[in-house]
Design an enzyme around this catalytic site. Structure first.
Site, PDB file in Angstrom:
ATOM      1  CG  ASP A 170      32.865  22.457  20.934  1.00  0.00           C
ATOM      2  OD1 ASP A 170      31.895  23.112  20.617  1.00  0.00           O
ATOM      3  OD2 ASP A 170      32.493  21.671  21.331  1.00  0.00           O
ATOM      4  CG  ASN A 178      42.340  29.275  23.699  1.00  0.00           C
ATOM      5  OD1 ASN A 178      43.227  29.077  22.500  1.00  0.00           O
ATOM      6  ND2 ASN A 178      40.974  30.527  23.295  1.00  0.00           N
ATOM      7  CD  GLU A 213      35.264  25.702  21.558  1.00  0.00           C
ATOM      8  OE1 GLU A 213      35.018  25.695  22.533  1.00  0.00           O
ATOM      9  OE2 GLU A 213      35.733  26.825  20.911  1.00  0.00           O
TER      10      GLU A 213
END
Length: 306
Positions: A170, A178, A213
């Site tokens: 992760d 983001n 992700e």
């Protein structure tokens, strides 16, 4: 037992269908029964065997990175380029231990046209199935592909008595990146991470985008210590700075590692890897955490301070 086309021919011409014509009709019907390229080529090979004897058949389609072989290769080859209305369908090669004659080549040609439409359909089906199992952003396998691959590799590991390990990965604080720089930069980062992952793992390992992700790696024939070593190599490779959309960024990754036990199924194996990932996050991120399958101990690899 005659097929309907055999009966129609006999009724029309008052005599049995010639062997070559009958073989052509039968083969054409057989080639309509499958969309699997391997099965299609097996049927074709069997259908032409009595007219063009061969010990091996190889098919290659360079644009699809597809190679299929049937039976054993030989010293002599008869090669045909397959084209249907300007569409490249690849190359088909027969092989055997003795040379092919001009007549063999002409007979091969006479059967090739039967394969073209079924092969084009099989290629399109293969492409559609591949796209259905591939993440469009990163090009890695998607969750559906992960589930199917893990089920297959788990059964194979059980049958062979070989180890199997799984990584769950992760990207740390990805949402913050983001939100700050926008989805375009986030997508760039995901693609960059996918490239690092694909280039760092071994050719036998399989990479997937699990969702968002989060990523997964299936590692056949790999024990927990070897898997943890590779996980640490991935973690270090990810830390190298990278520029996305004009923004210099440095990302880190947390990784959970575990290996198959006798009592595991796909759900428990992935679940334990996910729990190991959670532990890596809880202990400070940017680290690998190896979960002991027995639950008695674990190994945490944190970044070293300089």
């Amino acid at each position: 037992m005659w097929s309907e086309c055999h009966k129609c021919y006999a009724a029309r011409y008052g005599e049995p269908m010639p062997a070559a014509t009958a073989a052509t009709a039968d083969l054409l019907l057989q080639l309509q029964t499958t969309l699997e390229i391997q099965d299609l080529l097996c049927l074709f090979s069997e259908g032409v065997q009595s007219f063009v004897p061969h010990s091996g058949l190889r098919y290659r389609h360079s644009s699809n990175d597809l190679k299929v072989g049937v039976w054993e290769d030989g010293s002599y080859h008869c090669r045909k380029v397959l084209v249907l209305v300007d569409e490249d369908l690849g190359e088909l090669v027969l092989s055997r231990s003795e040379p092919f004659s001009g007549e063999d080549s002409r007979r091969f040609d006479s059967f090739i046209h039967l394969l073209l439409h079924p092969l084009r359909n099989a290629l399109r089906y293969s492409c559609a199935m591949e796209n259905a199992h591939r993440d469009p952003l990163t090009g890695l396998g998607n969750r559906r592909a992960l589930d199917a691959t893990l089920a297959r590799d788990l059964q194979l590991a059980r049958r062979r008595g070989s180890p199997l390990s799984v990584l769950m990965l992760d990207l740390d604080r990805f949402k913050m990146i983001n939100d700050r720089y926008g989805h375009a930069v986030g997508d760039c980062l995901l693609r960059h991470f996918s490239r690092i992952l694909s280039e760092t793992v071994r050719s036998s390992d399989l990479c997937f985008r699990y969702g968002g992700e989060e990523f997964a790696v299936i590692m056949p024939d790999t024990d927990s210590n070897s898997a943890n070593t590779l996980a640490e190599r991935i973690r270090q490779a990810v830390m190298l700075p990278h520029c996305c959309g004009g923004h210099p960024l440095q990302m880190t990754v947390s990784i959970g590692v575990t290996s198959l036990t006798d009592k595991d199924n796909e759900r428990t194996l992935l679940g334990r890897a996910d729990q190991a990932l959670y532990q890596a996050k809880r202990l400070g991120r940017n680290r690998t955490h190896l979960a002991n399958p027995a639950g008695t101990s674990s190994i945490d690899t944190a970044p070293k301070c300089s």
